[in-house]
Scaffold this active site. Structure first.
Site, mmCIF file in Angstrom:
data_model
loop_
_atom_site.group_PDB
_atom_site.id
_atom_site.type_symbol
_atom_site.label_atom_id
_atom_site.label_comp_id
_atom_site.label_asym_id
_atom_site.label_seq_id
_atom_site.Cartn_x
_atom_site.Cartn_y
_atom_site.Cartn_z
ATOM 1 N N ASP A 1 -40.213 -13.350 -127.163
ATOM 2 C CA ASP A 1 -41.373 -13.852 -127.687
ATOM 3 C C ASP A 1 -42.373 -14.239 -126.829
ATOM 4 O OD1 ASP A 1 -43.283 -14.145 -129.479
ATOM 5 O OD2 ASP A 1 -42.232 -15.778 -130.543
ATOM 6 N N ASP B 1 -47.695 -10.873 -135.064
ATOM 7 C CA ASP B 1 -47.978 -11.729 -136.012
ATOM 8 C C ASP B 1 -48.916 -10.953 -137.168
ATOM 9 O OD1 ASP B 1 -46.625 -13.437 -134.869
ATOM 10 O OD2 ASP B 1 -48.106 -14.428 -134.028
ATOM 11 N N GLU C 1 -46.880 -12.217 -123.497
ATOM 12 C CA GLU C 1 -47.942 -11.609 -123.024
ATOM 13 C C GLU C 1 -48.426 -12.083 -121.472
ATOM 14 O OE1 GLU C 1 -47.540 -13.179 -126.061
ATOM 15 O OE2 GLU C 1 -46.940 -11.200 -126.953
HETATM 16 O O1 MIG Z 1 -47.189 -18.355 -132.003
HETATM 17 O O2 MIG Z 1 -41.689 -18.567 -132.642
HETATM 18 O O3 MIG Z 1 -44.484 -13.397 -133.336
HETATM 19 O O4 MIG Z 1 -42.576 -14.008 -134.735
HETATM 20 O O5 MIG Z 1 -41.800 -16.620 -135.558
HETATM 21 C C1 MIG Z 1 -46.011 -18.178 -132.713
HETATM 22 C C2 MIG Z 1 -42.562 -18.760 -133.518
HETATM 23 C C3 MIG Z 1 -44.692 -18.104 -131.979
HETATM 24 C C4 MIG Z 1 -44.678 -15.889 -132.458
HETATM 25 C C5 MIG Z 1 -43.999 -14.761 -133.038
HETATM 26 C C6 MIG Z 1 -43.149 -15.053 -134.564
HETATM 27 C C7 MIG Z 1 -42.398 -16.288 -134.288
HETATM 28 C C8 MIG Z 1 -43.342 -17.487 -133.780
HETATM 29 N N1 MIG Z 1 -43.961 -17.078 -132.615
#
Ligand code: MIG
Length: 773
Positions: free
Chosen positions: A399, A481, A402
């Site tokens: 996660d 998201d 980017e």
């Molecule tokens: O800025 O880890 O897309 O699935 O639950 C949020 C917390 C950070 C973004 C992910 C989302 C996840 C969340 N993360």
């Protein structure tokens, strides 16, 4: 750069051309063009006003020489030079301007109109302008909001963290895949892949001028054209070029339950128990950043998760697999005590800014960011995944890659999303402008290599939010998201279909929507569609209304359960689709146009989809709806809920109240394998196997089933078989294709006769057999 004019500089007149290895090089007054056939149906075109750039290790395509040689014929006339493969793919370079036309089997599939061709601009950008015929549709482009066809839009490729993205016009999102599939009025298709990792833009707004402009902020004008003529052939060729996914574990097709906020082992156990108690088949539970100690990557909170291995083992005994989140931001702790930061810092593995580290805010506070362009950093990063796997975790989620970062602390009211400066240095003398779009891809390459090393014979579930061309080689993708809005439910379908056309077959959107509060009707409808996503995961943001299937009472629970059970019943069919994707790159969720490209009424449809070749889904995407129109393409179609048989090429109106379940049609001509529904994917053996035979107008049908142990990499355990079923003259035949070892078992054969009652036979099946039905 030579020949650059004040504004745009073109290539000028052709001076000479010659063959250089497998390429044809053309020297114009102000630029050089190169044309290279990589296969009979894939050609690469590059143009530069200077020297061609060397290949980068993060290129999504193999070096030209990795392809077997292709015979080409070169023909020069006053108009220019044509390079033609034996397969009939011809690239014509004009005598001026390095304008390029592409023909396939004598038909023009791409053309540079007046003012077309390559151009280099004073601001450092370069563009290539093609003609955009008025009757051509453009799909793919990776991960996008909006509907299917992108005519009239401007689409940027730049991996972007879109926290709480809304609406149809938001662009870009997390994935940067500069590829499109073009389909003309007759259904003839070709694909174009822009081979450039800098920020790029596809501008399809100049419809009146009939111009499609590809622009790059840096690097080279370098693109591949893939001939069809069918969309399937284009996707196969694109994935031949950029890679296909390894087969994930079969259980990754099971229902997955996640939530940001499952913040203790007790809560995870309670969710597992609730799923079983409510009889919702389920396979995967996710640990979000809640499992980490102080929100730091690769750590465990000792109080909330005191015994992760024990948790994983208990859950495993009940059929659950645990997946855990990994963020790329590494908490900045110069005072020591956090080994990931200590080690990375000591070894110089983080991105820098001036004399120090590039530090920005993410969840744990100030963070440093690994430089994934460096092979040493990738190797080092990969090793940390052991901290998850060694505690029983069997899936990982990359996660925030980017990479996502903020200028001020995340909870500060003025905190804003930022990006590393474009001139941030990376390994191999690259800067961030070049690496940004492959940053997540390279992280996932690291993850992939590490997992293969740590678990050489186990398929580990991998999921990534950001990525670029070829991400499917390393991970499945979810669409980030999204929100709990009807518009997002609707959008998820074209979004996933375009991802599938872009090579990413295994993908899903968060069921129920991540942001916002999901209500009962939206949740039920989202389950009905979401259980047909290639990856079916319910996920929800911290602090938002809960959206597990049981929170809204019996009616919603029943609808969600029915949707999940339908998915589990179809697992043999879905797993075969994944195996096909691994072998040929074919998407799981397909727009109608994929199989019916010449059907004008079907080609723009984004509110229904084909699940593989043989099933058509028509979900409800609006509140208060109890019936919907469904377009059925040519041929015969069976309503799997009612048994009604329809002739296609027209719309039908079907009941679609929540309790009616998902409108699901089977294609006449298909054989759909299904199996018993367990509490989790691998609980029950595929015995009996059910084969639903849907004869076409000639009374014939065909289908396939792929099966293996579902878990090992080398397919070393248990069965591995592909069986082809064909039905004609009232006889169903099963034959192994390629692989061996179809197990002996009971088979329920159900032939759906349009004019009589359906016929059911129970037989002892083995490797190959025949039955009259
Ligand atoms: O800025 O880890 O897309 O699935 O639950 C949020 C917390 C950070 C973004 C992910 C989302 C996840 C969340 N993360």
């Amino acid at each position: 750069m030579t020949g650059r004019r004040d504004d745009a500089g073109g290539a000028g007149a052709l001076r000479r051309w010659w063959r250089a290895g497998r390429s044809v090089l053309l020297e114009y007054e102000d630029a050089t063009l190169s044309v290279t056939h990589l296969t009979d149906a894939i050609a690469r075109v590059r143009a530069t006003p200077a020297d061609f750039l060397p290949r980068r290790p993060w290129s999504a395509t193999p070096p030209d020489d990795a392809f077997p040689p292709v015979e080409v014929a070169v023909e020069a006339t006053g108009d220019g030079v044509t390079v033609r493969s034996g397969g009939g793919l011809a690239v014509h370079a004009a005598a001026t301007g390095a304008r390029v036309a592409v023909l396939h089997r004598g038909q023009t599939i791409m053309m540079d109109g007046d003012g077309g061709g390559p151009a280099w601009h004073a601001d450092g950008r370069a563009t290539w302008t093609h003609r955009m015929p008025p009757d051509e549709n453009y799909l793919g482009f990776g991960e996008r909001t909006g509907l299917l066809d992108k005519r009239g839009q401007r689409l940027a490729c730049w991996c972007t963290d879109r926290y709480e993205y809304q609406g149809a016009g938001v662009d870009p999102l997390y994935q940067a895949i500069p590829f499109y599939l073009a389909v003309d009025a007759a259904g003839r298709s070709h694909g174009v892949y822009l081979h450039n990792t800098y920020r790029s833009v596809f501008d399809l707004t100049a419809q009146r001028e009939q111009r499609l402009v590809m622009a790059v902020d840096g690097g080279e004008l370098d693109w591949y054209v893939m001939a069809g003529p069918t969309p399937a052939e284009v996707v196969t060729r694109f994935t031949h070029l950029t890679g296909r996914m390894p087969l994930p574990p079969r259980w990754a097709l099971g229902y997955q339950q996640a939530r940001w906020g499952y913040d203790s082992a007790e809560r995870i156990r309670a969710v597992a128990a609730d799923l079983r108690r409510h009889d919702i088949p389920a396979d995967v539970l996710y640990l979000d950043i809640d499992h980490q100690d102080g929100l730091r990557t690769f750590t465990w909170d000792p109080e909330a998760f005191p015994d992760p291995a024990g948790l994983a083992a208990d859950l495993a005994a009940d059929g659950f697999k645990l997946a855990a989140v990994v963020d790329v931001g590494v908490s900045h702790q110069p005072e020591g005590g956090y080994d990931v930061f200590d080690e990375g810092h000591r070894k110089g593995y983080f991105l820098t800014e001036g004399d120090g580290l590039l530090l920005r805010h993410v969840w744990p506070g100030l963070c440093a960011f690994p430089d994934f362009a460096s092979p040493a950093v990738r190797q080092w990063w990969g090793r940390w995944y052991a901290s998850l796997l060694d505690r029983g975790v069997r899936g990982v989620v990359n996660d925030m890659n980017e990479p996502a970062m903020h200028d001020l602390p995340m909870d500060h009211p003025d905190s804003a999303r930022v990006e590393p400066p474009l001139d941030t240095p990376h390994d191999l003398d690259a800067d961030h402008a070049e690496v940004h779009n492959v940053y997540a891809l390279l992280e996932n390459a690291a993850t992939d290599a590490a997992l293969r090393d740590l678990r050489p014979d186990e398929r580990v579930l991998r999921l990534s939010r950001a990525g670029g061309t070829g991400i499917q080689r390393y991970a499945a993708v979810w669409t980030g998201d999204n929100g709990s809005y009807w518009e997002h439910l609707e959008m998820s379908l074209p979004q996933l279909m375009n991802l599938g056309l872009s090579g990413v077959a295994f993908a899903g959107a968060d069921i129920g929507g991540f942001f916002g509060d999901c209500g009962p009707e939206l949740l039920a409808r989202w389950f009905q569609l979401g259980c047909c996503y290639p990856l079916a995961r319910n996920h929800c943001a911290r602090g938002r209304a809960a959206q597990e299937p049981w929170v809204w009472g019996a009616e919603t629970l029943d609808a969600c359960r029915a949707a999940v059970r339908l998915r589990y019943r179809l697992l043999p069919y879905l797993y075969t689709l994944l195996a096909d994707a691994a072998e040929t790159g074919s998407p799981v969720l397909r727009p109608l146009l994929y199989h019916y490209p010449a059907d004008r009424r079907g080609r723009q449809l984004a509110d229904q989809a084909l699940l593989g070749r043989d099933l058509l889904i028509a979900p409800v995407l609006r509140p208060g709806v109890t019936a919907r129109a469904v377009y059925l393409p040519a041929g015969r179609w069976y309503d799997t809920r009612t048994g009604a048989v329809h002739d296609g090429g027209r719309h039908v109106l079907v009941d679609a109240a929540i309790g009616d379940g998902l409108p699901l049609f089977a294609r006449g001509g298909g054989v759909v394998p299904s199996g018993p529904v367990g509490r989790y994917a691998d609980e029950l053996p595929l015995n009996p196997l059910t084969l639903d035979v849907y004869p076409d107008r000639d009374g014939e049908a065909e289908g396939e089933l792929y099966e293996d142990d579902g878990a090992s990499m080398a397919h070393t355990r248990g069965v591995r078989a592909r069986t082809r079923y064909s039905y004609r003259d009232g006889v169903l035949t099963a034959r192994p294709v390629g692989l061996l070892d179809a197990p002996a078992r009971l088979v329920v054969v159900r032939v759906h006769h349009p004019t009589g009652p359906e016929l059911t036979r129970l037989i002892d099946g083995g490797k190959s057999w025949t039955v009259r039905a």
